[in-house]
Design an enzyme around this catalytic site. Structure first.
Site, PDB file in Angstrom:
ATOM      1  N   HIS A  76       0.843  -1.202   0.000  1.00  0.00           N
ATOM      2  CA  HIS A  76       0.000   0.000   0.000  1.00  0.00           C
ATOM      3  C   HIS A  76       0.880   1.255   0.000  1.00  0.00           C
ATOM      4  CE1 HIS A  76      -2.978   2.971   1.080  1.00  0.00           C
ATOM      5  NE2 HIS A  76      -3.905   2.089   0.765  1.00  0.00           N
TER       6      HIS A  76
ATOM      7  N   GLU B 219      -3.885   1.605  -7.472  1.00  0.00           N
ATOM      8  CA  GLU B 219      -4.282   2.736  -6.653  1.00  0.00           C
ATOM      9  C   GLU B 219      -3.365   3.921  -6.936  1.00  0.00           C
ATOM     10  OE1 GLU B 219      -6.552   1.382  -2.943  1.00  0.00           O
ATOM     11  OE2 GLU B 219      -4.458   1.401  -2.384  1.00  0.00           O
TER      12      GLU B 219
END
Ligand code: PEP
Length: 248
Positions: free
Chosen positions: A101, A170
């Site tokens: 992430h 993302e």
């Protein structure tokens, strides 16, 4: 091609939010997961480490998946204060783990470390939600493709069997910002990501500011296999709404 017939994944990333009292909010979601509104998809919750065990007990009789938000790369127990490895996640009921992430990359995780983490997670028999994405600066400099390519190449180096890997695209600038990519850009970037895999390309999820409004346009992007949802996933009603709107 009808989007409503496609099997889709909805991953809730709770980040550093949630307490034991949050468990009550899951009743709605459990009920929804058993309804026929969602016979073509899968919900997966990734709460903080402290709640994985309770979530997994709570979801015992339903199809909702559970994942961690990160793990240490070590395969054995070790003197790593504050860390949790993939086996430990598996042991308390997780089936998934988010790795790479951007919020962790920003804190120093590089592609090589991410590669080790992914390998350890796969060995522990977890499915991996591998996050990649360019920053705003990289986008402005037209480096999106080269960045994604490097993140994929190094992150998945020496991993032959990729069948348990999901890619979550993302864009860093889209996370928590309220901005999402233009539909045609998102479509072509997802095609680009898939083109990096010769056979059995992985499922690709989109993440970054998905909400109950923009889902109506995001769901039209028909090369996506689902969504990674941060902020909006902490509210059961909003999360359910996003899923429902994907199918209607
Ligand atoms: C995320 O951080 O994975 C994410 C998608 O966050 P948000 O939905 O809040 O932008």
């Amino acid at each position: 091609f009808i989007m409503t017939n496609k099997y889709m994944y909805f991953v809730a990333n709770w980040k550093m939010y949630g307490a034991l009292s949050s468990l009550n909010t899951l009743n709605k979601v459990i009920k929804f997961s058993k309804s026929k509104d969602i016979n073509k998809g899968r919900l997966i919750y990734c709460p903080p480490y402290t709640l994985i065990s309770s979530f997994s007990k709570k979801f015992k009789n339903c199809q909702i998946g559970i994942g961690g938000q990160n793990c240490h790369e070590g395969e054995n127990y070790g003197p790593y204060t504050g860390s949790v490895n993939a086996h430990m996640l598996k042991n308390i009921g997780a089936q998934f783990v988010i790795i790479g992430h951007s919020e962790n990359r920003e804190r120093g995780e590089n592609d090589k470390l991410i590669n080790l983490k992914i390998k350890s997670a796969l060995r522990a028999k977890l499915k991996v939600i591998f996050c990649i994405g360019e920053t705003l600066n990289q986008k402005k400099q037209k480096k999106t493709r080269s960045i994604l390519s490097k993140q994929i190449k190094v992150g998945l180096n020496n991993i032959k069997n990729k069948s348990n890997i999901f890619i979550a695209y993302e864009p860093v600038w889209a996370i928590g910002s309220g901005f999402i990519p233009k539909s045609e850009d998102l479509f072509t970037t997802v095609q680009y990501i898939k083109s990096k895999f010769k056979v059995n390309f992985p499922k690709v999820l989109y993440g970054g500011s998905v909400n109950t409004q923009n889902i109506t346009s995001l769901k039209e992007i028909n090369n996506l296999d689902g969504f990674l949802i941060g902020g909006a996933s902490q509210n059961a009603k909003k999360f359910i709404d996003i899923v429902k709107k994907t199918y209607t």
